[in-house]
Design a protein around this motif. Structure first.
Motif, PDB file in Angstrom:
ATOM      1  N   TYR A 148       0.994  -1.350   0.107  1.00  0.00           N
ATOM      2  CA  TYR A 148       0.012   0.106  -0.101  1.00  0.00           C
ATOM      3  C   TYR A 148       0.887   1.315  -0.062  1.00  0.00           C
ATOM      4  O   TYR A 148       1.561   1.319   0.826  1.00  0.00           O
ATOM      5  CB  TYR A 148      -0.742   0.015   1.306  1.00  0.00           C
ATOM      6  N   SER A 175       0.898   5.551  -0.311  1.00  0.00           N
ATOM      7  CA  SER A 175       0.201   6.672  -0.283  1.00  0.00           C
ATOM      8  C   SER A 175       1.064   8.109  -0.088  1.00  0.00           C
ATOM      9  O   SER A 175       2.151   8.016   0.423  1.00  0.00           O
ATOM     10  CB  SER A 175      -0.826   6.639   0.928  1.00  0.00           C
ATOM     11  N   ASN A 176       0.349   8.905  -0.687  1.00  0.00           N
ATOM     12  CA  ASN A 176       1.071  10.275  -0.664  1.00  0.00           C
ATOM     13  C   ASN A 176       0.055  11.301  -0.714  1.00  0.00           C
ATOM     14  O   ASN A 176      -1.248  11.245  -0.689  1.00  0.00           O
ATOM     15  CB  ASN A 176       2.171  10.427  -1.682  1.00  0.00           C
ATOM     16  N   SER A 211      -3.618   7.355  -2.967  1.00  0.00           N
ATOM     17  CA  SER A 211      -3.026   6.009  -2.589  1.00  0.00           C
ATOM     18  C   SER A 211      -3.147   4.952  -3.534  1.00  0.00           C
ATOM     19  O   SER A 211      -4.112   5.086  -4.455  1.00  0.00           O
ATOM     20  CB  SER A 211      -3.640   5.613  -1.172  1.00  0.00           C
TER      21      SER A 211
END
Length: 173
Positions: free
Chosen positions: A12, A14-15, A19
């Motif tokens: 996983y 995310s930023n 995500s």
């Protein structure tokens, strides 16, 4: 995640922009890429510990599932500069503890230089035990003793002989 009888590993990511899940086709290769080891490693999907052989991983699995996962928490920076143990209710009392320490001297080894086109480890120093000290600590004062100190030849063999004597003294009849 499991798909029928097949396990699927997902990463996983995310930023600020959102995500996304990424499929990890080969967990051993994925985790091995962040390892310092050049040889193939076999990773436990539960604890992510790497093993040098499939047999070692297979032996590890029954033990790994017996224990809960650990949650690691770190102190917040600047909030608390003192790290101390507070979970005394989690301590397991044992009747005996032996604290031991070896003293060694470094002996230089004459070696030939390895082929620079192949990875290898070259030992240049051998550490030889020249003495040790240990102390037996027990909640029963009958078994607690003064520290034992030994300096001389065959320190490792002498240490193991003393450990066998300590075991015989401690064992109930």
């Amino acid at each position: 995640m499991q798909n029928g009888n097949r396990e699927v590993d997902l990463l996983y990511i995310s930023n600020d922009n959102g995500s996304h899940y990424c499929w990890i086709k080969n967990l051993d290769h994925f985790l091995g890429s962040i390892s310092k080891f050049c040889n193939r490693r076999f990773y436990c999907r539960r604890c992510l510990h790497g093993f040098t052989t499939q047999e070692l991983l297979t032996e590890h699995r029954p033990y790994c599932t017996k224990f809960d996962f650990q949650k690691v928490t770190y102190p917040e920076e600047g909030k608390n500069d003192i790290l101390e143990f507070k979970d005394y209710h989690k301590i397991s009392r044992v009747p005996f503890v032996i604290y031991a320490d070896f003293e060694c001297y470094a002996k230089k080894i004459d070696v030939c230089h390895p082929n620079p086109s192949h990875t290898s480890t070259t030992r240049t120093t051998k550490f030889e035990a020249c003495g040790y000290s240990y102390i037996v600590v027990s909640s029963n004062s009958k078994y607690s003793k003064s520290p034992v100190v030994y300096r001389g030849d065959n320190a490792v063999q002498h240490f193991f002989e003393n450990m066998i004597k300590e075991e015989e003294y401690i064992q109930p009849n």
